[in-house]
Scaffold this motif. Structure first.
Motif, PDB file in Angstrom:
ATOM      1  N   SER A 123      17.468 -12.955   1.330  1.00  0.00           N
ATOM      2  CA  SER A 123      17.983 -13.650   2.509  1.00  0.00           C
ATOM      3  C   SER A 123      19.048 -14.663   2.111  1.00  0.00           C
ATOM      4  O   SER A 123      18.978 -15.287   1.044  1.00  0.00           O
ATOM      5  CB  SER A 123      16.848 -14.372   3.244  1.00  0.00           C
ATOM      6  OG  SER A 123      15.922 -13.456   3.776  1.00  0.00           O
ATOM      7  N   LEU A 124      20.012 -14.812   3.002  1.00  0.00           N
ATOM      8  CA  LEU A 124      21.061 -15.823   2.863  1.00  0.00           C
ATOM      9  C   LEU A 124      20.984 -16.736   4.074  1.00  0.00           C
ATOM     10  O   LEU A 124      20.876 -16.257   5.202  1.00  0.00           O
ATOM     11  CB  LEU A 124      22.425 -15.147   2.773  1.00  0.00           C
ATOM     12  CG  LEU A 124      23.663 -16.035   2.675  1.00  0.00           C
ATOM     13  CD1 LEU A 124      24.755 -15.331   1.850  1.00  0.00           C
ATOM     14  CD2 LEU A 124      24.244 -16.397   4.053  1.00  0.00           C
ATOM     15  N   ALA A 170      10.265 -21.596   4.648  1.00  0.00           N
ATOM     16  CA  ALA A 170       9.348 -20.509   5.005  1.00  0.00           C
ATOM     17  C   ALA A 170       9.941 -19.135   4.747  1.00  0.00           C
ATOM     18  O   ALA A 170       9.265 -18.118   4.931  1.00  0.00           O
ATOM     19  CB  ALA A 170       8.948 -20.631   6.478  1.00  0.00           C
ATOM     20  N   ILE A 171      11.203 -19.084   4.306  1.00  0.00           N
ATOM     21  CA  ILE A 171      11.884 -17.809   4.101  1.00  0.00           C
ATOM     22  C   ILE A 171      11.515 -17.237   2.736  1.00  0.00           C
ATOM     23  O   ILE A 171      11.746 -17.877   1.703  1.00  0.00           O
ATOM     24  CB  ILE A 171      13.412 -17.980   4.207  1.00  0.00           C
ATOM     25  CG1 ILE A 171      13.805 -18.394   5.627  1.00  0.00           C
ATOM     26  CG2 ILE A 171      14.129 -16.690   3.816  1.00  0.00           C
ATOM     27  CD1 ILE A 171      15.246 -18.827   5.761  1.00  0.00           C
ATOM     28  N   GLY A 172      10.984 -16.044   2.724  1.00  0.00           N
ATOM     29  CA  GLY A 172      10.724 -15.364   1.466  1.00  0.00           C
ATOM     30  C   GLY A 172      11.989 -14.692   0.950  1.00  0.00           C
ATOM     31  O   GLY A 172      12.792 -14.188   1.723  1.00  0.00           O
ATOM     32  N   GLY A 173      12.185 -14.709  -0.353  1.00  0.00           N
ATOM     33  CA  GLY A 173      13.333 -14.035  -0.935  1.00  0.00           C
ATOM     34  C   GLY A 173      14.658 -14.719  -0.685  1.00  0.00           C
ATOM     35  O   GLY A 173      15.699 -14.054  -0.660  1.00  0.00           O
ATOM     36  N   LEU A 174      14.656 -16.036  -0.507  1.00  0.00           N
ATOM     37  CA  LEU A 174      15.917 -16.749  -0.295  1.00  0.00           C
ATOM     38  C   LEU A 174      16.769 -16.682  -1.562  1.00  0.00           C
ATOM     39  O   LEU A 174      16.346 -17.116  -2.633  1.00  0.00           O
ATOM     40  CB  LEU A 174      15.640 -18.213   0.070  1.00  0.00           C
ATOM     41  CG  LEU A 174      16.871 -19.098   0.284  1.00  0.00           C
ATOM     42  CD1 LEU A 174      17.648 -18.647   1.515  1.00  0.00           C
ATOM     43  CD2 LEU A 174      16.462 -20.568   0.425  1.00  0.00           C
ATOM     44  N   SER A 175      17.974 -16.151  -1.438  1.00  0.00           N
ATOM     45  CA  SER A 175      18.853 -16.033  -2.604  1.00  0.00           C
ATOM     46  C   SER A 175      20.014 -17.013  -2.561  1.00  0.00           C
ATOM     47  O   SER A 175      20.471 -17.482  -3.608  1.00  0.00           O
ATOM     48  CB  SER A 175      19.405 -14.606  -2.718  1.00  0.00           C
ATOM     49  OG  SER A 175      20.203 -14.280  -1.588  1.00  0.00           O
ATOM     50  N   THR A 176      20.505 -17.333  -1.357  1.00  0.00           N
ATOM     51  CA  THR A 176      21.706 -18.146  -1.233  1.00  0.00           C
ATOM     52  C   THR A 176      21.602 -19.081  -0.039  1.00  0.00           C
ATOM     53  O   THR A 176      21.146 -18.674   1.037  1.00  0.00           O
ATOM     54  CB  THR A 176      22.961 -17.250  -1.055  1.00  0.00           C
ATOM     55  OG1 THR A 176      23.067 -16.370  -2.174  1.00  0.00           O
ATOM     56  CG2 THR A 176      24.218 -18.082  -0.946  1.00  0.00           C
ATOM     57  N   LEU A 177      22.024 -20.326  -0.241  1.00  0.00           N
ATOM     58  CA  LEU A 177      22.140 -21.303   0.838  1.00  0.00           C
ATOM     59  C   LEU A 177      23.584 -21.773   0.887  1.00  0.00           C
ATOM     60  O   LEU A 177      24.101 -22.326  -0.087  1.00  0.00           O
ATOM     61  CB  LEU A 177      21.213 -22.494   0.585  1.00  0.00           C
ATOM     62  CG  LEU A 177      21.409 -23.711   1.499  1.00  0.00           C
ATOM     63  CD1 LEU A 177      21.117 -23.369   2.963  1.00  0.00           C
ATOM     64  CD2 LEU A 177      20.554 -24.889   1.035  1.00  0.00           C
TER      65      LEU A 177
END
Length: 253
Positions: free
Chosen positions: A154-155, A173-180
């Protein structure tokens, strides 16, 4: 998923263009002046536009996009996703026949070129095989951020915001966060202006990022052109593990 950064500046001038991101060729995230980087064919391929809010730097090229692709070259509608409040602002102040035609009524309402699609905080839409969820944001007008979920990772894009507890609760709460991708518009010397206009500066960015509980690549967007180098110098001096988002780059997630 591929997110192409068409524009990510807080202003214009030279190579600076305001926010517009292209997701997988057919989805536009905000519609600032960066949109002019696309060819006519690339614009014709856009079916969905998701807006964080109605400020001009995020919608500047939306009226011209619609005008450029309608008619003989395109028969399917353009779907505009935004909060009810943002859509109301656009109806009243932009697509009102005085500033620009009301394309939600042209050529007639049953086969209109523009379709308004209310998209509220917490709601998820699927477009171009990506799940797009509106996230809470706090700005001077009704605003949201977005979580883009490819199914693999997720981005998150903050939009314009000073941050808020609800935003960080949603992000954490986001699983798999890759980029902010998060905004920082002003240097610390203009913290008062940043506070009044509900934007971040390096000092407030540092406080906000302390709420992030997940590991992710952090990219800084929406820097005001005159102060962009200074802002990044102040961020570096604070030791924050971030880098500047660049127009023309593509992020895969």
């Amino acid at each position: 998923m591929r997110l192409r950064i068409l524009g990510c500046s807080g202003g214009i001038g030279g190579a600076n263009h305001t926010t517009a991101f292209l997701l997988n060729e057919s989805v536009l995230i905000d519609a600032g002046t960066g949109l002019q980087a696309l060819s006519l064919q690339e614009m014709l391929d856009i079916d969905h536009v998701f807006l964080t809010h109605a400020h001009f730097d995020h919608i500047a090229c939306l009226p011209m996009l619609i005008d450029s692709v309608i008619g003989l070259r395109r028969y399917r509608p353009l779907y505009l996703h935004a909060s009810t409040e943002t859509l109301a602002i656009l109806r009243e102040h932009v697509f009102n026949w005085r500033i620009w035609p009301d394309f939600s009524l042209l050529p007639d309402e049953s086969i209109a070129f523009l379709r308004y699609c209310p998209h509220e905080v917490g709601e998820t839409r699927e477009a171009a095989a990506c799940r797009i969820t509106a996230l809470p944001a706090r700005h001077t007008v009704p605003a949201v951020g977005f979580c883009l979920d490819s199914g693999n990772s997720s981005l998150v894009y903050s939009g314009d915001t000073v941050g808020c507890a609800d935003f960080w609760d949603a992000v954490n709460a986001i699983g798999g966060l890759s980029t902010l991708i998060i905004e920082t518009a002003f240097p610390d010397s203009e913290q008062g202006l940043a506070h009044a206009s509900k934007h971040l500066c390096p000092a407030t960015l540092q406080r906000e990022l302390a709420h992030l509980e997940r590991s992710a690549q952090i990219l800084i967007t929406h820097l005001k052109p005159a102060d962009s180098d200074l802002i990044m110098q102040e961020i570096a001096a604070a030791g924050l593990p971030v880098r500047r988002l660049l127009a023309g780059e593509t992020i895969e997630f």
